[in-house]
Design an enzyme around this catalytic site. Structure first.
Site, PDB file in Angstrom:
ATOM      1  N   SER A 150      -5.628  -0.390  -0.548  1.00 12.98           N
ATOM      2  CA  SER A 150      -6.597  -0.433   0.552  1.00 12.98           C
ATOM      3  C   SER A 150      -7.250   0.940   0.726  1.00 12.98           C
ATOM      4  O   SER A 150      -8.476   1.056   0.826  1.00 12.98           O
ATOM      5  CB  SER A 150      -5.907  -0.858   1.847  1.00 12.98           C
ATOM      6  OG  SER A 150      -5.575  -2.234   1.834  1.00 12.98           O
ATOM      7  N   ARG A 194      -0.692   0.250   5.199  1.00 17.59           N
ATOM      8  CA  ARG A 194       0.408   0.592   4.304  1.00 17.59           C
ATOM      9  C   ARG A 194       0.049   0.395   2.829  1.00 17.59           C
ATOM     10  O   ARG A 194       0.825   0.743   1.942  1.00 17.59           O
ATOM     11  CB  ARG A 194       1.636  -0.264   4.636  1.00 17.59           C
ATOM     12  CG  ARG A 194       2.954   0.429   4.295  1.00 17.59           C
ATOM     13  CD  ARG A 194       3.797  -0.266   3.272  1.00 17.59           C
ATOM     14  NE  ARG A 194       5.109   0.363   3.164  1.00 17.59           N
ATOM     15  CZ  ARG A 194       6.212  -0.272   2.839  1.00 17.59           C
ATOM     16  NH1 ARG A 194       6.191  -1.575   2.631  1.00 17.59           N
ATOM     17  NH2 ARG A 194       7.336   0.373   2.725  1.00 17.59           N
ATOM     18  N   SER A 195      -1.109  -0.123   2.561  1.00 13.90           N
ATOM     19  CA  SER A 195      -1.500  -0.466   1.197  1.00 13.90           C
ATOM     20  C   SER A 195      -2.221   0.688   0.521  1.00 13.90           C
ATOM     21  O   SER A 195      -3.320   1.070   0.944  1.00 13.90           O
ATOM     22  CB  SER A 195      -2.413  -1.695   1.216  1.00 13.90           C
ATOM     23  OG  SER A 195      -3.154  -1.803   0.025  1.00 13.90           O
ATOM     24  N   PRO A 196      -1.667   1.246  -0.557  1.00  9.85           N
ATOM     25  CA  PRO A 196      -2.385   2.313  -1.263  1.00  9.85           C
ATOM     26  C   PRO A 196      -3.704   1.826  -1.848  1.00  9.85           C
ATOM     27  O   PRO A 196      -4.690   2.567  -1.870  1.00  9.85           O
ATOM     28  CB  PRO A 196      -1.402   2.741  -2.361  1.00  9.85           C
ATOM     29  CG  PRO A 196      -0.480   1.579  -2.543  1.00  9.85           C
ATOM     30  CD  PRO A 196      -0.369   0.951  -1.193  1.00  9.85           C
TER      31      PRO A 196
END
Length: 217
Positions: free
Chosen positions: A16, A12-14
């Site tokens: 990442s 869910r982490s942009p």
């Protein structure tokens, strides 16, 4: 023997997602390995996080993600649908999380199969690359898994047969992530030292070179 770096990473982490093009290029250029170890997003690990955080935090992440992508020439759009089921008005996080549970278990299965980095690279490109709506339907994930050298149907059958194995892998990743001294993603960890954020890869490379990192032949 190659140097080894753990990468604690969330679907869910942009940031990442935005870390991966450079990370993959570094692995191709230099003699070290990145062990991708998926963890659940903060919204799942701590459902109260967004309620306790200044509302400017989320707005800044959106702004910054788009400009980082633009600067680096990385195709980018937030996933449709969001991997987390969350009311973005009230910030309530739903107890049942089918999308992120599926993705994170698949990431753990790819990790155990030794294809973790390739898998998160291909799947995150489907989620964030902007070319796909409804990433959870059709054959989008199957084709991404195939590009990573894996069979999605086989992975999902193995998970269905023993979900506890993959849940324990995720819990182990989260324990080691916490022990590294950071809580955010992406966090690269080398010899117990955390490097948080997609903008710390140059610093990580510098540290690896202090330990004898060489370019590949």
């Amino acid at each position: 023997m190659s140097l080894s770096v753990d990468l604690f990473w969330s679907f869910r982490s942009p940031y990442s997602y935005l870390s991966l093009p450079k990370a993959v290029k570094l692995v191709e250029q230099y003699d070290f390995v990145i062990n991708a170890r998926p963890v659940y997003p903060l919204a799942v690990r701590d459902p109260t996080f967004f309620k306790r955080t200044d509302p400017r935090f989320a707005r800044y992440v959106v702004l910054d993600s788009f400009r980082v992508a633009q600067k680096e020439g990385i195709p980018f759009r937030f996933p449709r649908p969001d991997p987390i089921v969350q009311n973005m008005q009230t910030l309530e996080v739903t107890a049942e999380q089918p999308y992120i549970t599926r993705l994170t278990r698949l990431g753990a299965a790819a990790q155990l199969a030794g294809r973790g980095l390739a898998f998160i690279r291909e799947v995150s490109s489907v989620l964030y690359g902007g070319a796909v709506d409804n990433w959870h339907e059709g054959d989008h994930l199957a084709k991404a898994a195939e590009r990573a050298g894996l069979d999605l149907a086989q992975l999902e059958a193995e998970i269905a047969a023993d979900p506890d194995r993959y849940d324990e892998t995720i819990r182990s990743n989260e324990r080691d992530h916490a022990a590294s001294g950071h809580w955010g993603v992406p966090t690269f960890v080398f010899k117990g030292e955390p490097f948080f954020g997609q903008d710390r890869l140059d610093l990580l490379l510098w540290r690896l070179q202090q330990h004898g990192l060489k370019e590949r032949d």
